[in-house]
Design a protein around this motif. Sequence first.
Motif, PDB file in Angstrom:
ATOM      1  N   GLY A  18       3.295  -0.877  18.573  1.00 29.54           N
ATOM      2  CA  GLY A  18       3.391   0.666  18.149  1.00 29.54           C
ATOM      3  C   GLY A  18       3.748   1.533  19.770  1.00 29.54           C
ATOM      4  O   GLY A  18       3.000   1.262  20.080  1.00 29.54           O
ATOM      5  N   TRP A  29       7.347   1.140  15.393  1.00 28.79           N
ATOM      6  CA  TRP A  29       7.233   0.147  15.839  1.00 28.79           C
ATOM      7  C   TRP A  29       7.615  -0.624  16.238  1.00 28.79           C
ATOM      8  O   TRP A  29       8.998  -0.185  16.348  1.00 28.79           O
ATOM      9  CB  TRP A  29       6.172  -0.249  15.064  1.00 28.79           C
ATOM     10  CG  TRP A  29       7.053   0.666  13.302  1.00 28.79           C
ATOM     11  CD1 TRP A  29       7.506   1.307  12.529  1.00 28.79           C
ATOM     12  CD2 TRP A  29       7.640  -1.136  12.899  1.00 28.79           C
ATOM     13  NE1 TRP A  29       8.302   0.835  11.429  1.00 28.79           N
ATOM     14  CE2 TRP A  29       8.619  -0.592  11.342  1.00 28.79           C
ATOM     15  CE3 TRP A  29       8.269  -2.486  13.040  1.00 28.79           C
ATOM     16  CZ2 TRP A  29       8.889  -1.082  10.561  1.00 28.79           C
ATOM     17  CZ3 TRP A  29       8.562  -3.288  12.180  1.00 28.79           C
ATOM     18  CH2 TRP A  29       9.875  -2.549  11.244  1.00 28.79           C
ATOM     19  N   MET A  54       0.821   2.944  13.613  1.00 29.12           N
ATOM     20  CA  MET A  54       2.043   2.099  13.850  1.00 29.12           C
ATOM     21  C   MET A  54       2.039   0.020  14.463  1.00 29.12           C
ATOM     22  O   MET A  54       2.667  -0.357  13.878  1.00 29.12           O
ATOM     23  CB  MET A  54       2.701   3.109  15.238  1.00 29.12           C
ATOM     24  CG  MET A  54       3.286   4.224  15.240  1.00 29.12           C
ATOM     25  SD  MET A  54       4.989   4.349  13.225  1.00 29.12           S
ATOM     26  CE  MET A  54       4.025   3.958  11.798  1.00 29.12           C
TER      27      MET A  54
END
Length: 153
Positions: A18, A29, A54
Motif C-alpha cells: 500500500g 494498493w 491500503m
Amino acid sequence: MQPPTPVTGDDVELYSDGACDTQAGLGGWATILNCRGRELVLSGGERDTTNNRMELRALLEGLRALKRPCNVRVVTDSQYLRKAFTDSWILKWQRNGWKTSGNDSVKNQDLWEALVEEARRHSLTFVWVKGHAGHGENERVDQLAVTERKKLR
C-alpha cells in the motif's frame, strides 16, 4: 472493463503493498499473484485513507481473486499486517470485541473482518521483506500502489 480472471492452483505467491501521501490522505494498493507461471496484477486506490488500510486492501483483494483454496505465500513489507496474523493479534482483537490491548477500537475493522473470512479459505504463510531494499517484486508492487495513489490527484 471485465473483472480479472481468478487465479487457480495449489501454491500461490502473493505480493502486496500500500502507499499513502501521508498517514491520512490519498492512497493506492496493489497485489501481484503468481501461480504456475501465470501472473495476475490488481490495483486500486482510495481517497481519505491510511497506509495501513491500503496494506490490508491489497491483501484482501489478492485473496478474493483466488478461485479455490490455496497455499498462499504472502510477501509483504508491512510488519503490522504480518504480525496481526503471525502473532495472533487478530484472535486477541476478536476475543476483546475488536478492541486493542489498550482498549481502543481496532482501526479498519471492516477490512480485518473480511480478511479473516478470506484467510479461512486458504493456508497463509507470511514472509516479511524490508521495503525499498531492492526486492524486485516488492519494489514492483510498491510502484503499482504509488501509481494508483497518483491517479487520484
